[in-house]
Motif scaffolding. Sequence first.
Motif, PDB file in Angstrom:
ATOM      1  N   UNK A 165      23.901  53.982  48.760  1.00  0.00           N
ATOM      2  CA  UNK A 165      23.114  53.039  47.968  1.00  0.00           C
ATOM      3  C   UNK A 165      21.659  53.095  48.450  1.00  0.00           C
ATOM      4  N   UNK A 166      20.761  52.496  47.685  1.00  0.00           N
ATOM      5  CA  UNK A 166      19.355  52.500  48.087  1.00  0.00           C
ATOM      6  C   UNK A 166      19.130  51.850  49.433  1.00  0.00           C
ATOM      7  N   UNK A 167      19.774  50.721  49.682  1.00  0.00           N
ATOM      8  CA  UNK A 167      19.598  50.027  50.957  1.00  0.00           C
ATOM      9  C   UNK A 167      20.253  50.793  52.101  1.00  0.00           C
ATOM     10  N   UNK A 168      21.409  51.392  51.864  1.00  0.00           N
ATOM     11  CA  UNK A 168      22.046  52.222  52.887  1.00  0.00           C
ATOM     12  C   UNK A 168      21.154  53.394  53.255  1.00  0.00           C
ATOM     13  N   UNK A 169      20.561  54.031  52.248  1.00  0.00           N
ATOM     14  CA  UNK A 169      19.686  55.170  52.484  1.00  0.00           C
ATOM     15  C   UNK A 169      18.452  54.749  53.275  1.00  0.00           C
TER      16      UNK A 169
ATOM     17  N   UNK B 260      28.011  48.421  58.899  1.00  0.00           N
ATOM     18  CA  UNK B 260      29.440  48.616  58.608  1.00  0.00           C
ATOM     19  C   UNK B 260      29.626  49.565  57.425  1.00  0.00           C
ATOM     20  N   UNK B 261      28.842  49.365  56.354  1.00  0.00           N
ATOM     21  CA  UNK B 261      28.961  50.245  55.189  1.00  0.00           C
ATOM     22  C   UNK B 261      28.690  51.702  55.568  1.00  0.00           C
ATOM     23  N   UNK B 262      27.633  51.947  56.358  1.00  0.00           N
ATOM     24  CA  UNK B 262      27.305  53.316  56.764  1.00  0.00           C
ATOM     25  C   UNK B 262      28.417  53.917  57.613  1.00  0.00           C
ATOM     26  N   UNK B 263      28.944  53.130  58.523  1.00  0.00           N
ATOM     27  CA  UNK B 263      30.031  53.627  59.367  1.00  0.00           C
ATOM     28  C   UNK B 263      31.275  53.940  58.544  1.00  0.00           C
TER      29      UNK B 263
END
Length: 223
Positions: free
Chosen positions: A157-161, A199-202
């Motif tokens: 997602x944009x925020x994850x990136x 957490x999402x990235x992991x």
Amino acid sequence: MTADRRHRLLLVEDDTKLSDLLGRLFTAEGYDVTVARDGHTGLHQALTSQFDVMVIDRGLPAIEGVDLIRKLRSRGVTTPMLVLTARGTTDDRVEGLDAGAEDYVVKPFEIDELLARLRALLRRHTDTSTRLDLGERYLDVTSRRVAGGTAAPIELSGRECELLHLFAAHRTQVFTRDELRRLVFQDADSPGAVDTYVYYLRRKLGRDIIRTVHGLGYQMGSA
């Protein structure tokens, strides 16, 4: 400036008259300018905020300009840096470039040339910074994908990136939760947004992608 957003510029210059003049000049050219008037403040600004380019004087109080560049490079800061100084011997230039600066401009200087050199630095950096190394894989900022290695590309997602880009661009730096909230999650309603997106990235990239530094915050891990 033709960019879609204002480039963020850190100016580290202890001469008040010159820093005021350059600050107005860079602002008029479309830069979002932050000024630091000693090396210690410059170090703090560079490690706690994101910049697109830095202009650094050599004869700084607290931390000398070349030492400042060395400290930033040793901590994983990859932002392009231009040295602006009255010290213009060949040895001075070599020392500045070897410390990690991309360009070296000697005072007195032509304003048009200085601005052109900054534009060239930004072009070169933009051409190469759309992909950031993650080890076996890389982050493609443009497509918001993690690719490489044997696994299929992973969409972010944009925020994850944005969060992963910050860690990858400052691989050795430990970010506190407050710093991450200020740099990436300014508009987030939840105080737990940082932990949620880590957490999402992991979950997408593996637990080792972001390392928890107990009592301090988070740091880039391995991918």
